[in-house]
Design a protein around this motif. Structure first.
Motif, PDB file in Angstrom:
ATOM      1  N   LEU A  13       1.001  -1.559  -0.460  1.00 50.96           N
ATOM      2  CA  LEU A  13       0.289   0.126  -0.302  1.00 50.96           C
ATOM      3  C   LEU A  13       1.083   1.589  -0.128  1.00 50.96           C
ATOM      4  CD1 LEU A  13      -3.172  -1.059   2.648  1.00 50.96           C
ATOM      5  CD2 LEU A  13      -3.220  -0.118   0.058  1.00 50.96           C
ATOM      6  N   GLY A  14       1.890   0.471   0.498  1.00 53.29           N
ATOM      7  CA  GLY A  14       2.916   2.854   0.697  1.00 53.29           C
ATOM      8  C   GLY A  14       3.352   2.601  -0.218  1.00 53.29           C
ATOM      9  N   LYS A  15       3.522   1.889  -1.598  1.00 54.44           N
ATOM     10  CA  LYS A  15       4.497   1.895  -2.737  1.00 54.44           C
ATOM     11  C   LYS A  15       3.423   2.726  -3.559  1.00 54.44           C
ATOM     12  CE  LYS A  15       8.145  -1.784  -2.603  1.00 54.44           C
ATOM     13  NZ  LYS A  15       8.296  -2.975  -2.231  1.00 54.44           N
ATOM     14  N   ILE A  16       2.069   1.902  -3.669  1.00 48.53           N
ATOM     15  CA  ILE A  16       0.762   2.198  -4.000  1.00 48.53           C
ATOM     16  C   ILE A  16       0.608   3.744  -3.860  1.00 48.53           C
ATOM     17  CG2 ILE A  16      -1.578   2.050  -4.935  1.00 48.53           C
ATOM     18  CD1 ILE A  16      -1.895  -0.856  -4.014  1.00 48.53           C
ATOM     19  N   GLY A  17       0.779   4.091  -2.248  1.00 43.14           N
ATOM     20  CA  GLY A  17       0.620   5.383  -2.714  1.00 43.14           C
ATOM     21  C   GLY A  17       1.517   5.981  -2.453  1.00 43.14           C
TER      22      GLY A  17
END
Length: 267
Positions: A13-17
């Protein structure tokens, strides 16, 4: 969901964000650059369409009939609907639209608006209507890379990123809460703040009095893989959080967590 799955999900999720943030920044930059590169007072049209335009006027002009419009060709026209006071700074202005005739061939057409207060031969407003053959030609004329490539205005892309980021941040919060709960069951907590001291590093972690942590207690500091890298002594504790002092260097503590010794002995 176990601990490793939750950590993996939070990292994804952090990378997508981060990717969505980059996309939003690129779209904003593309929108600003294309806007500044676009010639002023130029209106792009397809045959049979129109676009709204406006212009400033001297306060002495009180009626639309006082304005005179000159058009270089009958294929493009400018009509003024009304006079209005400016919303932000006041002042007198006219509101109208530029239209292209249904049979207008591709090309540029000049339009000028004269008011009684203008200097002779100098229009108060001058526009250039650029007519394109079809929608594809109009799209390819855009100075925005995003609009030329995907036929979407860049500001729309930026705006769409806002709710997506809100959802991602909400999911990260929920997953992080789940990770804290799973770690707390095992007498562990992630280190969420570091402060360098003369003797080492003070660490803040999410275990407190409600978890059996008291001042002076010794705790284990472990790396993300679970291997002990040192120990610390609790300086202060409230109900949910505590601060421990450790001699471990700050750069080693990235991603580390704290484990209570009573759980260490059980293992």
């Amino acid at each position: 969901m176990n601990h490793s799955q939750a950590v993996w999900g939070r990292n994804v999720l952090g990378k997508i964000g981060a990717l969505v943030c980059i996309l939003m920044f690129v779209a904003l930059l593309d929108s600003c650059v294309s806007r500044f590169r676009e010639p002023l007072f130029t209106v792009k049209l397809l045959p049979g369409t129109s676009e709204p335009v406006e212009g400033q006027l001297d306060p002495s002009v009180k009626d639309v009939s006082q304005l005179r419009i000159e058009a270089a060709s009958h294929y493009a026209s400018l009509s003024i609907r009304e006079l209005r006071t400016g919303f932000w700074f006041g002042g007198n202005m006219w509101i109208g639209e530029i239209s292209a005739a249904p049979d207008a061939p591709p090309g540029s057409y000049d339009l000028r608006v004269f008011a009684p207060t203008d200097k002779p031969g100098v229009p108060g407003a001058a526009f250039r209507a650029v007519v394109f053959k079809d929608s594809e030609a109009l799209r390819q004329s855009s100075l925005s890379f995003i609009q030329r490539t995907f036929d979407v205005r860049p500001w729309v892309v930026s705006l769409a990123c806002v709710p997506v980021l809100g959802i991602i941040f909400g999911l990260v919060y929920l997953v992080s809460t789940r990770i804290d709960q799973l770690l707390a069951r095992e007498g562990c907590a992630e280190i969420f703040q570091l402060q360098k001291t003369d003797t080492g590093t003070d660490v803040w972690f999410g275990l407190g009095l409600s978890h059996g942590v008291v001042e002076g207690m010794e705790v284990v500091v472990a790396d993300p893989a679970g291997h002990e890298i040192g120990r610390g002594t609790v300086l202060r504790a409230d109900r949910e959080n505590a601060i421990a002092q450790t001699s471990i260097r700050q750069d080693v503590l990235r991603g580390a967590y704290v484990r209570l010794l009573k759980h260490e002995s059980k293992e």
